[in-house]
Design a protein around this motif. Structure first.
Motif, PDB file in Angstrom:
ATOM      1  N   TYR A   1       0.808  -1.218   0.000  1.00  0.00           N
ATOM      2  CA  TYR A   1       0.000   0.000   0.000  1.00  0.00           C
ATOM      3  C   TYR A   1       0.843   1.272   0.000  1.00  0.00           C
ATOM      4  O   TYR A   1       0.710   2.123  -0.857  1.00  0.00           O
TER       5      TYR A   1
ATOM      6  N   TRP B   1       4.151   1.894  -0.328  1.00  0.00           N
ATOM      7  CA  TRP B   1       5.119   2.107  -1.388  1.00  0.00           C
ATOM      8  C   TRP B   1       4.449   2.482  -2.713  1.00  0.00           C
ATOM      9  O   TRP B   1       4.800   3.516  -3.305  1.00  0.00           O
ATOM     10  N   PRO B   2       3.456   1.718  -3.175  1.00  0.00           N
ATOM     11  CA  PRO B   2       2.819   2.113  -4.432  1.00  0.00           C
ATOM     12  C   PRO B   2       2.194   3.501  -4.359  1.00  0.00           C
ATOM     13  O   PRO B   2       2.210   4.241  -5.345  1.00  0.00           O
ATOM     14  N   THR B   3       1.680   3.870  -3.185  1.00  0.00           N
ATOM     15  CA  THR B   3       1.046   5.179  -3.079  1.00  0.00           C
ATOM     16  C   THR B   3       2.072   6.300  -3.199  1.00  0.00           C
ATOM     17  O   THR B   3       1.851   7.293  -3.893  1.00  0.00           O
TER      18      THR B   3
ATOM     19  N   ARG C   1       4.861   6.123  -4.747  1.00  0.00           N
ATOM     20  CA  ARG C   1       5.277   6.127  -6.136  1.00  0.00           C
ATOM     21  C   ARG C   1       4.232   6.860  -6.994  1.00  0.00           C
ATOM     22  O   ARG C   1       4.557   7.675  -7.850  1.00  0.00           O
ATOM     23  N   GLY C   2       2.947   6.587  -6.717  1.00  0.00           N
ATOM     24  CA  GLY C   2       1.873   7.259  -7.442  1.00  0.00           C
ATOM     25  C   GLY C   2       1.913   8.762  -7.211  1.00  0.00           C
ATOM     26  O   GLY C   2       1.740   9.552  -8.133  1.00  0.00           O
ATOM     27  N   ALA C   3       2.177   9.129  -5.970  1.00  0.00           N
ATOM     28  CA  ALA C   3       2.261  10.556  -5.658  1.00  0.00           C
ATOM     29  C   ALA C   3       3.385  11.205  -6.456  1.00  0.00           C
ATOM     30  O   ALA C   3       3.227  12.283  -7.034  1.00  0.00           O
TER      31      ALA C   3
ATOM     32  N   SER D   1      -2.521   9.927 -12.396  1.00  0.00           N
ATOM     33  CA  SER D   1      -2.051   9.863 -11.016  1.00  0.00           C
ATOM     34  C   SER D   1      -2.417  11.131 -10.259  1.00  0.00           C
ATOM     35  O   SER D   1      -2.804  11.076  -9.084  1.00  0.00           O
TER      36      SER D   1
ATOM     37  N   ALA E   1      -5.912  10.879  -9.378  1.00  0.00           N
ATOM     38  CA  ALA E   1      -6.075   9.893  -8.307  1.00  0.00           C
ATOM     39  C   ALA E   1      -5.679  10.509  -6.968  1.00  0.00           C
ATOM     40  O   ALA E   1      -6.292  10.229  -5.936  1.00  0.00           O
ATOM     41  N   MET E   2      -4.635  11.369  -6.981  1.00  0.00           N
ATOM     42  CA  MET E   2      -4.228  12.045  -5.749  1.00  0.00           C
ATOM     43  C   MET E   2      -5.343  12.949  -5.240  1.00  0.00           C
ATOM     44  O   MET E   2      -5.613  13.003  -4.036  1.00  0.00           O
TER      45      MET E   2
END
Lengths: 302, 451, 293
Positions: A37, A39-41, A43-45, A273, A276-277
């Protein structure tokens, strides 16, 4: 964050408390949390500040994606449509779920009833959408045939801009109301019977008991249920993808569907992204407000 | 391998390693160098390609092919995930709407060298098909495997009841002013609740039971099975610099008058409203329920129309337009090689085989799609005939040279995202055809920004 | 509570029955469609009984019909190796449920019943994960699983869901909060440690919510489609939903094999329904014994 338990007075110790034990109990969950959760978040940010086509390396572009969003009519439309969906979906679903849970609790212990209520949830999202898509067809759907039999003009459920969102919401209510009802039901079961007995002795009417006793005691569960369902319904995607694909025109282009389109069909992952943020931020604010307003502290029982 | 493991992991996590990781994916390690993974999306074509793979292995024992099939939607998302993570198939079926972007991003292998080295004869394919797979950069990205055009599928019980002859159906004319004899036929095929036809007195367009013409949606940026042939025979083309359009013409009067006529059929009651058309199952199923007289569609749909139990379906030619021609879009699929494959030789051998007469004969005999190799067409015609189809209406535009290409572009997805809502909005009478100028400006802005 | 049939109760029963009928009708429609001849469906939209009733759809799905037969019936020629995929689905759903519920319960205990500095902040962070759009997590997780060499393995399918979901922790925490402190303190006085309280007190007291959560987790894991599609495409680990995906979308614009699709859906849901019915009986019994109602 207000979702806290108030520590009972008198046992306050200004040290690490149960930290050691807590670390052991939290260990496995934290591992999964960080890896799948956090780490991917993060990265998405990061990607939300880049131009990234998925197929070539991301390029840092600063706030450009966020600036684009302000001028993107599709984005604003998507937000409005999503809020409309959430309002219909959550409003009806919560009321129906509490109603069903109460009915089950008061009327019957029958497993069959419970199984029937949960049945729609057993069928995958996509298939549920397909079945309804077919049943609600304007020309050959059974629902419109039935409407014709009782003298009502057929309704273009998915094709009419005014009907599309309520229809999609209705389908998801059908699938999820049993699930939500079961969560509420689990909450009802934790209310000790003596509370009701006391109310009965006091001569409280059924309605009064519900408003004064059942509902307040259900609060922790209801808060949890509405927070979870609101977050879930902001991310409505499958049903739209199967039935309307955002149409007619832009009537059902909900935010998650628009994000998905941008990311995977238009390969604009950086922009997706960023959206999504924003969605993430909106959900955080909404949940925070909810938890604060409904004061999801301990049950009123303790 | 051990050295790069860690750095690969990092790079992979950062999501920027599409090509770097490609060299050592897990799938690759467990299979031999002669093993090709091949993807397609149409389950109806699975049996014939399985047969082709068998024949290929017999001729080239050093190579084997594993075929995997995923439905259209899963196919593309899985493919993209494969590109990113280095797990894409060695060879995959590709579409005109999708490959330009993949080529642009370096995910598809140019095959010019292979073609030159093996002396592949590109003249065996239907006119123009092979060139469809030469990208905007001038490189060749695939060998054609099949092709398609459009025609009208009509309910022959309805046309007979309406007293419309096969000759009339096959000699239709069209123009954007009054719709020509085509509109007359559509009008006659429309029947209201009281059984009155569109051309009979008292016809009530509010209670139509059978619409003369099928309608799916606004057609998006290509209009392949909805408006493309009307617009083309009205002297319109998609863009400047075709096939790699640099400036599109959706705001052109020739286009807007075509669309204005088309949408007029809704006003007249010959076509359902957009709300009705988009509310449920597709045009074909609705046609199968006896709700349409005629539906336009692509040649790849014959199998689906054969499967309609209750309705007897026949084919009619597209109408002759103002330019005196019966125009049809001609499009097709090709097999392309993933740029990250570690089995280039084997992948090429399979692609070459699929594009050969031998493999295309297998395709032809299956009678599902039209094979790309000219010589194989008679076998396909015979196979379709055995299923009860006279496919002449699909073949004529090709023979007459009256075809035009699919509007391919590396930005196809953006064009669709703009044009689909814009066209639907016109067809829903929320905007006017003349307003398409705005959508067209938007399209051209996207193209200008991308180049 | 004694049951008398007063007017309020009658109305309540009617409401419940209407809701149940609304819930059930689409299932009847699925049954009716699954037993119909696919080629005849479009022509008979309003027949309430199966159209030209046949078992063809079920045979197609289970691979008992030849490819030619299947295609003649409007099917795809693709079939499902039912028993293998059923086994795979059972493995994935069971392991996921057991691990996820157990680890989440442990975490929920730490959040609800233990006192330690920063607890509520950490919980807020966990809760925030509930709002992470899956679009962020799918791709990096896929790349990670691939780099760990776990593609096409049960571990790869199960791992991301095995340790926790924010929902499970949130759900259990809310219930653990409601358990009365006196019992816990009494146990403490008796010298019970946290392990004993967790296993001997908290878990049994929360039997009802935990089983509810387990059922829901099981269903979710059973119905999960996109992740197992990405990670477990090979035969030996392919789950039912992935296998049934073949029926879902065939040609780009083809008309689907409705009968086959409905038959496939029913076949996929049937094990769940059976499990649920069998399991649910035991649950109510256990709730009855533990005295929590």
């Amino acid at each position: 964050m207000t979702a806290t338990t108030s520590a009972p007075p008198g046992r306050k110790r200004r040290n690490l408390g149960d930290l050691k034990v807590a670390l052991i109990f939290l260990g496995p969950a934290t591992l999964g949390f960080v890896v799948f959760y956090i780490w991917p978040t993060l990265r998405g940010a990061y990607l939300s500040f880049t131009q990234y086509s998925l197929l070539s390396p991301p390029e840092f572009t600063g706030l450009k994606n966020y600036e684009r969003m302000i001028h993107d009519g599709f984005f604003w439309n998507a937000l409005v449509v999503t809020v409309e969906y959430v309002a219909i979906n959550i409003g009806l679903q919560t009321v129906l779920a509490v109603l069903i849970a109460m009915l089950m609790y008061r009327l019957t212990k029958s497993i069959t009833v419970r199984a029937v209520i949960l049945l729609p949830y057993l069928v995958a999202n996509v298939v549920v959408a397909l079945v309804w898509y077919w049943m609600l067809d304007f020309q050959v759907g059974i629902v419109n045939q039935a409407l014709t039999w009782i003298g009502i003009d057929p309704v273009a459920f998915f094709g009419d801009s005014a009907w599309a969102i309520p229809t999609v919401a209705g389908i998801n209510i059908w699938r999820h109301m049993g699930y939500t009802a079961l969560l509420v039901f689990a909450g009802l079961q934790t209310i000790p019977p003596y509370v009701y007995e006391a109310a009965a002795v006091d001569g409280s009417t059924e309605m009064k008991t519900f408003w004064r006793i059942t509902l307040p005691l259900l609060r922790p569960v209801l808060v949890m249920v509405t927070v979870v369902t609101i977050i879930g319904s902001f991310q409505i995607f499958d049903t739209v993808a199967v039935t309307t694909q955002g149409g007619p025109i832009n009537a059902t282009r909900v935010i998650y569907y628009y994000i998905y389109e941008r990311a995977f069909t238009r390969f604009d992952f950086g922009y997706a992204s960023a959206m999504a943020m924003v969605l993430f931020a909106i959900l955080a604010i909404v949940s925070l407000l909810q938890l604060r307003l409904l004061r999801a502290k301990e049950s009123d029982l303790s | 391998m051990t050295l790069s493991r860690r750095s690969l992991l990092k790079a992979g996590l950062a999501g920027i390693a599409a090509t770097a990781v490609a060299g050592c994916n897990n799938g690759a390690a467990s299979r031999g160098t002669g093993e090709v993974i091949y993807w397609l999306w149409d389950s109806a074509q699975l049996p014939m390609y399985a047969e082709a793979a068998k024949a290929f292995h017999e001729q080239n024992p050093q190579y084997t092919v594993t075929i995997e099939q995923y439905g259209w939607n899963d196919y593309w998302s899985k493919l993209v995930t494969g590109f990113i993570s280095g797990t894409a198939p060695d060879v995959f079926t590709s579409h005109s709407a999708k490959y330009p972007l993949f080529a642009d991003k370096g995910q598809v292998l140019p095959i010019d060298d292979f073609v030159a080295q093996d002396g592949v004869d590109l003249g065996i394919y239907q006119q123009g098909l092979a060139d469809r797979w030469v990208g905007a950069d001038g490189k060749r990205y695939g060998l054609p495997k099949d092709w398609d055009t459009e025609a009208y599928f009509y309910n022959s019980a309805f046309t007979e009841a309406a007293g419309i002859s096969t000759e009339q159906l096959n000699s239709m004319t069209w123009n954007p002013q009054d719709g020509g004899t085509f509109e007359e036929i559509v009008r006659r095929l429309t029947v209201d609740a009281k059984g009155r036809r569109g051309d009979q007195p008292g016809f009530d367009k509010e209670t139509v039971k059978v619409h003369g013409l099928g309608f799916a949606d606004g057609g998006g940026n290509d209009g392949q099975t909805s408006w493309s042939w009307y617009a083309a025979s009205n002297g319109w083309k998609y863009s400047e610099g075709e096939p790699w359009g640099t400036r599109f013409f959706y705001g052109d009067p020739k286009f807007t008058e075509t669309i204005a006529w088309w949408r007029g059929l809704i006003t007249k009651g010959y076509m359902p409203t957009l709300a009705q058309a988009k509310s449920g199952v597709d045009v074909t199923a609705t046609f199968g329920a006896g709700k349409y007289g005629i539906t336009p569609n692509g040649s790849w749909m014959m199998g689906a129309y054969s499967g309609l139990g209750k309705v007897k379906t026949k084919l009619a030619r597209l109408p002759e337009g103002p330019n005196g021609k019966r125009m049809s879009m001609m499009n097709g699929l090709a097999d392309t090689i993933w740029a990250g494959t570690t089995r280039q030789e084997a992948a090429w051998a399979w692609v070459k085989f699929l594009g050969s007469k031998q493999a295309q004969d297998i395709v032809a005999k299956a009678g599902v799609v039209f094979p790309a190799v000219k010589e194989c067409m008679p076998a396909a015609t015979a196979a379709f005939k055995a299923d009860g189809w006279d496919i002449t209406p699909f073949l004529e535009p090709v023979a007459a040279g009256a075809t035009f290409a699919y509007p391919a572009s590396p930005n196809a997805a953006d064009l669709t995202a703009i044009m689909s809502p814009a066209m639907d909005s016109v067809m829903a009478f929320e905007t006017d055809p003349a307003d398409l100028v705005e959508a067209n400006d938007e399209v051209n802005q996207v193209l200008a920004a991308a180049s | 509570m004694r049951r008398t049939l007063n007017p309020g109760r009658t109305v309540a029963w009617i409401v419940l029955i209407v809701l149940m009928l609304l819930t059930l009708f689409p299932f009847y429609w699925m049954l009716r469609t699954a037993f119909s001849d696919n080629t005849q469906l479009a022509g008979n939209p309003n027949s309430l009984l199966p159209v030209e009733s046949t078992l063809g759809a079920f045979k197609r799905v289970l691979g008992l019909a030849t490819v030619e037969e299947a295609q003649a019936q409007g099917g795809s020629g693709a079939s499902v190796n039912f028993w293998l995929y059923l086994r795979n689905s059972l493995v994935v759903a069971t392991v996921t449920t057991v691990c996820q519920v157990f680890f989440s319960a442990m975490a929920a205990y730490a959040f609800a019943r233990l006192r330690w500095p920063g607890r509520d902040k950490v919980f807020a962070v966990f809760l925030a994960a509930l709002m992470v759009p899956p679009i962020f997590t799918t791709l990096p997780n896929f790349v990670l699983i691939k780099n760990l060499g776990l593609l096409n393995s049960f571990a790869g399918i199960i791992l991301p869901g095995a340790f926790m979901t924010p929902f499970a922790i949130f759900f259990l925490r809310q219930f653990f909060l409601g358990i009365s402190r006196e019992l816990e303190e009494a146990a403490m006085i008796d010298g019970a440690g946290h392990r004993k309280i967790f296993f001997g007190l908290i878990l049994p007291m929360s039997a009802a919510p935990i089983t509810t959560l387990a059922i829901l987790t099981y269903i979710n894991s059973w119905n999960d489609y996109f992740w197992p599609l990405l990670v477990g495409q090979q035969e030996n680990v392919r789950v039912l939903t992935v296998a049934l995906g073949v029926f879902r979308s065939q040609t780009p614009q083809g008309s689907p094999d409705w009968a086959g699709l409905m038959a496939a859906t029913l076949i996929a849901a049937l094990p769940m329904i059976i499990l649920f019915l069998a399991f649910a009986k035991r649950i109510t019994n256990s709730i009855g014994f533990s005295g929590i109602k």
